[in-house]
Design an enzyme around this catalytic site. Sequence first.
Site, PDB file in Angstrom:
ATOM      1  N   LYS A 295       0.833  -1.211   0.000  1.00 53.69           N
ATOM      2  CA  LYS A 295       0.000   0.000   0.000  1.00 53.69           C
ATOM      3  C   LYS A 295       0.859   1.249   0.000  1.00 53.69           C
ATOM      4  O   LYS A 295       2.042   1.219   0.352  1.00 53.69           O
ATOM      5  CB  LYS A 295      -0.937   0.024   1.203  1.00 53.69           C
ATOM      6  CG  LYS A 295      -0.261  -0.002   2.576  1.00 53.69           C
ATOM      7  CD  LYS A 295       0.149   1.356   3.133  1.00 53.69           C
ATOM      8  CE  LYS A 295       0.869   1.244   4.465  1.00 53.69           C
ATOM      9  NZ  LYS A 295       1.605   2.423   4.898  1.00 53.69           N
TER      10      LYS A 295
ATOM     11  N   ASP B  33      -2.678  -1.411  10.113  1.00 54.47           N
ATOM     12  CA  ASP B  33      -2.722  -1.426   8.644  1.00 54.47           C
ATOM     13  C   ASP B  33      -3.226  -2.752   8.075  1.00 54.47           C
ATOM     14  O   ASP B  33      -3.438  -2.861   6.865  1.00 54.47           O
ATOM     15  CB  ASP B  33      -1.316  -1.197   8.067  1.00 54.47           C
ATOM     16  CG  ASP B  33      -0.836   0.233   8.230  1.00 54.47           C
ATOM     17  OD1 ASP B  33      -1.655   1.106   8.585  1.00 54.47           O
ATOM     18  OD2 ASP B  33       0.368   0.465   7.994  1.00 54.47           O
TER      19      ASP B  33
END
Length: 302
Positions: free
Chosen positions: A13, A140
């Site tokens: 990401k 996350d």
Amino acid sequence: MSSTGITVRVPAKVNVRLAVGAARPDGFHDLANVFLAVSLHDEITVTPSDALRVTCSGPDAAQVPLDRTNLAARAAELLAARHGISPDVHIHIAKDIPVAGGMAGGSADGAGALLACDTLWKTGASREELLDICAELGSDVPFSLVGGAALGTGRGERLTPLEVGGTFHWVFAVADGGLSTPAVYGEFDRLTAGTDVPAPTASPALLEALRTGDAGALACSLANDLQPAALSLRPQLADTLAAGTAAGALAGLVSGSGPTTAFLAKDADTACAVADALIASGTCRTARVATSPAAGATHVRD
Ligand code: C5P
């Protein structure tokens, strides 16, 4: 997927907006964290074994912990504990996500192992249960499972999917050595001490740039509140940021808590040229190109 193993592919990401609020009583920080999944992937394969063990292959494999601190091992343990089974599984991580920090490679492995074990053990966990375990593993990790684009609030684990209207081209400059996430948040606290830290929000301009797929507009809205802290701990990252923008990137920023830096390019050719220039600049260990958005954790079939 082999006849005995289950393989799941999980993306890295980039954070296109990381707005950080003041430290909470629990030590975490409230965030408005806009995640975009990018096309660099790890593949996690789980096979039945007589005990839990983790192996890893790929150019950065030597830097990956193979003990119970690996989020993939912890994911297997958490799922097994909830379902009263023994986490006897061999987890193999085929690692392509740079091991440098800021790209959620460890979180990706946690989400991938969780989904793969759920399939292997036929535990049939609901999406909510999987997301719950992901949030327990780290702030996350839920996004690694979901992928695409999302706004993360709370400590980043509460996700709202976002629409993305096009393909964005990225270059990631991989730094030598890591940066500790708690240390970067600690430096953020030090730098903002005595100031009025505003409640974190994602700007409407940024969300509109994502929705319309407008790279130029997105470049104007990229922002990371952890960047001053990362630069304070690692001043050399300023040279990497300068090299990437001088080479033709629309904009650059520290990805997450760093030390990886991310550069947005107007097209694939420019991204390749920026990556070459970054490598030649000597300001990073290597550079990788990728596109976004990318799908979240997905089973790989033969
Ligand atoms: O959730 P995760 O394990 O990734 O967090 C690692 C560390 O990063 C935490 O221990 C905390 O120091 C910091 N952190 C934070 N606020 C967040 C996310 C992480 O302070 N929203």
